[in-house]
Design an enzyme around this catalytic site. Structure first.
Site, short mmCIF file in Angstrom:
data_model
loop_
_atom_site.label_atom_id
_atom_site.label_comp_id
_atom_site.label_asym_id
_atom_site.label_seq_id
_atom_site.Cartn_x
_atom_site.Cartn_y
_atom_site.Cartn_z
N GLY A 275 0.42 -57.01 21.24
CA GLY A 275 1.73 -57.55 20.90
C GLY A 275 2.33 -58.27 22.09
CD GLU A 278 2.34 -53.42 30.74
OE1 GLU A 278 1.71 -52.42 31.13
OE2 GLU A 278 2.22 -53.88 29.57
CG ASN A 279 0.76 -59.99 32.54
OD1 ASN A 279 -0.23 -59.29 32.61
ND2 ASN A 279 0.98 -60.83 31.53
CD GLU A 312 5.31 -55.42 26.69
OE1 GLU A 312 4.74 -55.16 27.77
OE2 GLU A 312 4.92 -54.93 25.60
CG HIS A 315 5.43 -51.53 30.57
ND1 HIS A 315 4.88 -50.30 30.85
CD2 HIS A 315 5.07 -51.83 29.30
CE1 HIS A 315 4.21 -49.88 29.80
NE2 HIS A 315 4.30 -50.78 28.84
CD GLU A 334 1.49 -49.19 27.30
OE1 GLU A 334 2.57 -49.44 26.76
OE2 GLU A 334 0.86 -50.04 27.96
#
Length: 876
Positions: A275, A278-279, A312, A315, A334
């Site tokens: 989906g 989270e870079n 995201e 994160h 997660e």
């Protein structure tokens, strides 16, 4: 996904059979230059890696996959001895000179890689613009695909700094984790974009994108927030940019730690296996999870985009700033990001009442998967790269977040958030394991979190609490392992969980009661006859009552004594316990029948979900029995449906929209004459050009209805909508509906599209399959398709990626008969199931559960339907 001098915060013994790189050297900095080449779908790369040498050694080993190395030097000396271990995805460079402990080493590499179409590593994504196919280059490194982009220490604990340079055509946009330091011309048509050096971070969070992109920007937060998309779609990022600004401000306040990077970019990618990802500072998304037209979207999509963006962004602190030491701690990333997205959503949009939905969403996903023998502990040992993708599931995400929700209730929300903040501050830029979080929470709360939570994270499954009424206001509660198949073996029932009983009576809620033994006796504080275990459904367990108590709780729900969470949880427990044989399905049917006057969409969602599960288990039983279940559904919803209708207005609340769309879809699926007629009429107007004829909230139900009852002309109309949509939501609704056709010839046509990657992107292959899995003919066609096309499926979706397991589950778990299960076992008995073995085992468990349920209770259900006046003899 939707995932300083940094060393692990405390010593950890690495299992001897875990495949990890040698620790003779430690990477500290990567200087990386990449140039994607779209004409041949390759990329050229150069990198210099700085190492601290930890022990006297003469070699450096890195992870690499599908990369050809042309040149290598150590400290300027050419390396001629290079060896590969393809099975372990490694390359070893033998140094001509010994590297001394305490010194530094520089490894220079020049290489070429494949700009692949596997949605992994450094890959290409395609889209159509003005009738032409165009490409952009993007990344997906988590969990172990950074090695496809450049040779690296591809492990989360090997944090380093990264200085990234991208070479591309001048008209293309180049993005990476950090902001741009400088841009230089390297030829008349090419430029080199250099980015500022990152803080310490793991390789799986490195990201870069090169493509023709436009953006919208929100400057209301301390750092700029941009949403990028291919030209013509960028305006659809405005909602996500606004959500991003509000969310980052909220998290900064809650964590008491500033967002650590100078910018936050979010990019819509046309080909994306998850989906979102989270870079650090450059978050990538599947387009449908980022871009929306708020004036023409449905309430579910808006909620989904909100939660994914919040997930995201959570994160950026939990996972990026502080990272698990290895992948067995994936749930730390997660589970927390999932919980935090719901927490933020509830705080910023209280009118959505998302914690009510949580009980029917995340909690039930967790309990459903964890009731299978083929589940796994929250904290699961993983040894090889191909095992890691299989734990990106409802245990890591949903059970992990449900556990954190339970802890936050036990400790108190303020202490929980403070403990998390302390944990992040203590370990920022480093790596941790689960016990580090528990210790921070223990220090703040004064409670022994480590002891209690180790039991929950390190063991598979959860208990069912059986309640016996002893008279004189006394209850005996007993815990045992719960399995969906109802066949728990003694050796599987040894774990005793600390179960928070949370007893609700007319006096209030007693949160002090904990069942940490096999059984105990508790005394009710009141003389009346009302009680419920697991008040507001915070606990991770099922509760089994005596038959007459289910009836009493049904009346208590009608009388307003139970919260939305209580009512939802009761239906979920009754449904799950009925399917596994703990209680008779009659108790479930009586409960839902008594709640036909229900007004809350979350409770209705759970009621209809449990009836759908019953229909799925009985799918291959008689048509009369299935018609009886349709009649039951229509009777349950008819009064509420008539009262609220299915016309939408701007004045409808969030709850109104949810309930109208839910009941409309259920009525359509159960052949409600007026609803089906409305759906067909609205669709006819829609394809004739009246786009307002179909409200986005019921578009999916209308498409599904006309497909289910439609012919080849209808197929052509839906296919045209899919190939020429006005929005990505409309496109996916049409694609999903293609699987709903009952005509075998049309379904053959649909199955024939699944592997045509120019028509259905591999990321979307599961969408029409989901439609097929909802009916008998579709289930059989899916299995035939899998048998005939297995080699092509395996090639398109290799087991190292996560999607193969999903395709196997969807293609097999619709079965309900012993002979069908045997056919699945025989087919895969001759296959190498490495990389998807867990998904296959879970599917077989699901089939076993349905076999037991239908064989045990189909006659009982048929009798109940008949006695309650639901016609099982003729078609509706």
């Amino acid at each position: 996904m939707c995932r300083h001098s940094g060393v692990a915060s405390s010593a950890q013994t690495v299992p001897s059979d875990r495949e990890v790189l040698p620790t003779n050297v430690k990477p500290t900095h990567y200087d990386l230059t990449l140039e994607p080449k779209f004409d041949g779908f390759t990329f050229d790369g150069e990198e210099t890696i700085d190492f601290d040498v930890k022990e006297d050694t003469d070699f450096i080993t890195l992870n690499t996959l599908e990369i050809k190395i042309h040149e290598a030097t150590i400290n300027g000396t050419k390396i001629t001895d290079i060896s590969y271990d393809d099975a372990k995805q490694r390359v070893t460079f033998k140094s001509p000179n010994e590297l001394k402990a305490g010194s530094e080493a520089k490894l220079y590499l020049k290489f070429t890689g494949e700009l692949n179409d596997k949605m992994a590593g450094f890959y290409r994504s395609s889209y159509t613009e003005d009738g032409k196919t165009k490409y952009l280059a993007t990344t997906q490194m988590e969990p172990t695909d950074c090695r496809r982009a450049f040779p690296s220490y591809d492990e989360p604990a090997a944090k380093a700094k990264f200085t990234i340079h991208l070479i591309a055509d001048k008209e293309l946009v180049c993005l990476s984790n950090m902001d741009v330091k400088e841009t230089m011309d390297v030829s008349d048509s090419k430029k080199k974009v250099s980015f500022n050096t990152t803080p310490l971070m793991s390789t799986y969070l490195v990201a870069f994108v090169v493509g023709d992109l436009k953006y919208v920007e929100d400057l209301s937060f301390r750092v700029p927030i941009r949403v990028y998309a291919t030209p013509g779609s960028e305006h659809l990022g405005k909602y996500a940019a606004d959500i991003g600004a509000k969310t980052l401000k909220f998290f900064e306040s809650k964590f008491d730690i500033p967002y650590p990077l100078p910018k936050c970019d979010m990019v819509a990618i046309h080909d994306f296996s998850a989906g979102a990802m989270e870079n650090f500072g450059l978050i990538t998304y599947r387009t449908v999870d980022l871009l929306i037209d708020t004036a023409n979207t449905n309430v579910h999509t808006k909620t989904r985009v909100t939660e994914v963006v919040m997930h995201e962004l959570a994160h950026q602190w939990f996972g990026n700033l502080v990272t698990m030491d290895f992948w067995d701690g994936l749930w730390l990333n997660e589970g927390f990001a999932t919980w935090m997205s719901w927490f933020a959503c509830d705080s910023l949009y209280p009118e959505w009442k998302v914690w009510e939905s949580y009980v029917s969403d995340s909690l039930q996903q967790a309990l459903s998967l964890d009731s299978l023998r083929a589940s796994h502990p929250i904290e699961v040992p993983v040894k090889r790269a191909d095992e890691i993708n299989q734990i990106f599931d409802a245990i890591s995400y949903s059970k992990g977040s449900s556990l954190l929700k339970m802890i936050s209730k036990w400790l108190g929300e303020d202490d929980f958030i403070k403990g998390v903040s302390n944990y992040l501050k203590k370990h920022k830029w480093g790596n941790t394991k689960t016990s580090d979080l528990w210790e921070s929470l223990s220090e703040v709360s004064g409670k022994d979190v480590v002891k209690v939570m180790d039991i929950w994270t390190k063991n598979i499954g959860y208990p069912v609490v059986q309640v016996e009424e002893l008279g004189s206001g006394k209850l005996k509660v007993t815990q045992n392992r719960f399995l969906a198949t109802g066949d728990v073996k003694p050796e599987e029932d040894k774990t005793l969980y600390p179960v928070f009983l949370s007893l609700k009576t007319s006096e209030g809620i007693d949160d002090s009661l904990v069942l940490d033994s096999r059984s105990t006796t508790i005394e009710l504080p009141t003389s009346d006859d009302f009680y419920k275990i697991n008040a507001n459904q915070f606990g991770i367990y099922r509760t089994a009552y005596l038959t007459e108590r289910w009836s009493k709780l049904g009346r208590a729900g009608v009388d307003g004594k139970l919260s939305v969470e209580d009512r939802t949880g009761l239906v979920a427990d009754a449904g799950s316990l009925a399917s596994s044989g703990f209680i008779s399905t009659v108790a479930l049917l009586n409960l839902v029948k008594s709640w036909s006057g229900e007004s809350n969409h979350v409770v209705w969602d759970e009621i209809l979900t449990r009836i759908a599960a019953l229909k799925a288990a009985l799918m291959f039983e008689s048509e009369e029995l299935n018609n009886g279940l349709k009649a039951l559904t229509l009777d349950l919803i008819s009064n509420k449906l008539e009262a609220i209708g299915w016309e939408f207005s701007d004045d409808d609340s969030y709850d109104d929209q949810q309930l109208k769309s839910l009941l409309f879809g259920s009525a359509a699926a159960s052949d409600h004459k007026e609803v089906v007629a409305f759906a067909k009429d609205a669709f006819a107007k829609f394809v004739a050009g009246d786009k307002k004829a179909v409200n986005p909230n019921i578009r999916a139900a209308i498409f599904n209805t006309v497909a289910r009852t439609g012919d080849s002309e209808t197929y052509d109309q839906l296919y045209k909508i899919y190939t020429n949509p006005e929005s990505i939501e409309e496109k996916l609704d049409a694609l999903r509906s293609l699987g709903r056709f009952s005509d075998p010839e049309i379904l053959n046509k649909v199955a024939g599209l699944l592997l045509q990657t120019d028509i259905i992107k591999p990321q979307d292959i599961y969408i029409p399959m989901q439609g097929m899995r909802t009916h008998k003919t579709g289930v059989e066609k899916l299995w035939d398709w899998l048998l005939v096309n297995w080699d092509a499926i395996y090639k398109l979706l290799p087991p190292g990626l996560s999607m193969l397991g999903s395709v196997v589950i969807i293609s097999t778990s619709g079965f309900t008969k012993p002979e069908q299960k045997k056919a699945v076992e025989e087919f895969f008995g001759t296959k190498d199931t490495k990389g998807y073995d867990q998904g296959l085992a879970q599917s077989l468990d699901i089939i076993s559960s349905k076999i037991s349920w239908s064989s045990r209770d189909s006659d009982v259900i048929a009798k109940w339907l008949s006695e309650n006046g639901y016609d099982t003899k003729s078609k509706l």
